[in-house]
Design an enzyme around this catalytic site. Structure first.
Site, short mmCIF file in Angstrom:
data_model
loop_
_atom_site.label_atom_id
_atom_site.label_comp_id
_atom_site.label_asym_id
_atom_site.label_seq_id
_atom_site.Cartn_x
_atom_site.Cartn_y
_atom_site.Cartn_z
N SER A 145 0.85 -1.19 0.00
CA SER A 145 0.00 0.00 0.00
C SER A 145 0.88 1.23 0.00
O SER A 145 1.92 1.26 0.66
CB SER A 145 -0.89 0.02 1.24
OG SER A 145 -1.46 1.30 1.40
N TYR A 191 -2.18 -2.29 10.19
CA TYR A 191 -2.32 -2.46 8.75
C TYR A 191 -1.10 -1.88 8.01
O TYR A 191 -0.52 -2.53 7.13
CB TYR A 191 -3.62 -1.78 8.28
CG TYR A 191 -3.79 -1.78 6.78
CD1 TYR A 191 -4.10 -2.96 6.10
CD2 TYR A 191 -3.61 -0.62 6.03
CE1 TYR A 191 -4.24 -2.96 4.71
CE2 TYR A 191 -3.75 -0.61 4.66
CZ TYR A 191 -4.07 -1.79 4.00
OH TYR A 191 -4.20 -1.79 2.63
#
Ligand code: NAD
Length: 251
Positions: free
Chosen positions: A144, A157
């Site tokens: 990400s 995350y």
């Protein structure tokens, strides 16, 4: 077509961006194993692909479970005879509330690591024997772009997605001798259904404002890069991280 007769597994392929990867790979000629913990969603995507004239099966998988990932690879091998491509896309993300790091329950931290990192490890382990035997494999790991900026409020995350990069580089070194490519992509804030449902309008606008391209990022914006890293066009690339976020971060 760039992926004619290749066999691809897409984890988390039943929903969100993964469903778009599954359909995009199929359009390039791949036979697709749509693997998801949401089996109903996986079946719908596989059905859609078959209706479009390509080949696909759905597999019910929990990537955090070794038995389940082995079964996923077995299903791919028994249906299509081999596995050329693994898109490690499934993750825990939108299910996670955005909150300060010290409010994250320890159990939630562990669940994120179990799916986002152990799951990736287990999926690679499951496909490795087939790829090694055939001396060919393309593994694409989804990271990400939030790792570049250290974006707050989902510390577990973000940590897991930074881990994906270390994982990608180290694994690339270990499987190079087997002619297996391992690369990663870092998508920006992307309009998957789940992301849209869990993000405020201000949050989305803040992303767009900082981009070179002043518009939303859609799952389709990522498909070309996934196809490139899955195809023979990238056979001399490994251990790399490609950032696809409209110029939010420069990597
Ligand atoms: N949407 C974004 O803005 C964005 C940005 C950067 C990176 N990403 C990454 O892209 C990928 C897809 O994102 P998305 O927005 O489509 O996410 P999503 O939450 O909509 O989809 C995740 C998919 O993974 C599946 N899944 C979850 N746990 C699983 C498990 N244990 N086993 C098997 N399948 C499981 C879910 O059922 C779902 O189909 C993820 O890796 C995400 O971290 C997304």
């Amino acid at each position: 077509m760039l992926l004619e007769d290749r066999v691809a597994i897409v984890t988390g392929g039943g929903k969100g961006i993964g469903s778009i990867y599954s359909q995009g790979l199929a359009r390039e000629g791949a036979k697709v194993v749509v693997a998801d913990i949401d089996f109903t969603a996986a079946k719908e995507v596989a059905e859609r692909i078959r209706a479009d004239g390509a080949d696909a099966i759905a597999v019910d998988v929990d990537i955090a479970s070794p038995e389940s990932t082995v079964e996923m690879a077995r299903a791919a091998n028994s249906t299509f005879g081999r596995i050329d491509i693994l898109i490690n896309n499934a993750s825990l993300m939108s299910a996670l509330p955005r909150r300060p790091w010290h409010e994250i329950p320890v159990g939630e931290w562990d669940a994120v690591m179990a799916v986002n990192l152990r799951g990736m490890f287990l999926c690679c382990l499951a496909v490795f024997p087939t790829m090694k035997d055939r001396r060919y494999g393309k593994i694409v790991n989804i990271s990400s772009s939030r790792i570049y900026e250290g974006m707050p409020n989902r510390l577990h995350y973000t940590t897991s997605k930074a881990g994906v990069v270390g994982f990608t580089r180290a694994l690339a070194r270990e499987v190079g001798e087997d002619n297996i490519c391992v690369n990663a992509i870092s998508p920006g804030f992307t309009q998957s259904d789940t992301q849209v449902a869990t993000s405020s309008a201000e949050y989305m606008k803040a992303h767009i404002d900082r981009r070179c391209f002043k518009r939303e990022e859609y799952p389709q914006d990522l498909v070309g890069t996934v196809i490139f890293l899955s195809s023979s066009q990238s056979d001399f690339m490994t251990g790399q991280l490609l950032n696809v976020d409209g110029g939010y971060s420069m990597h």
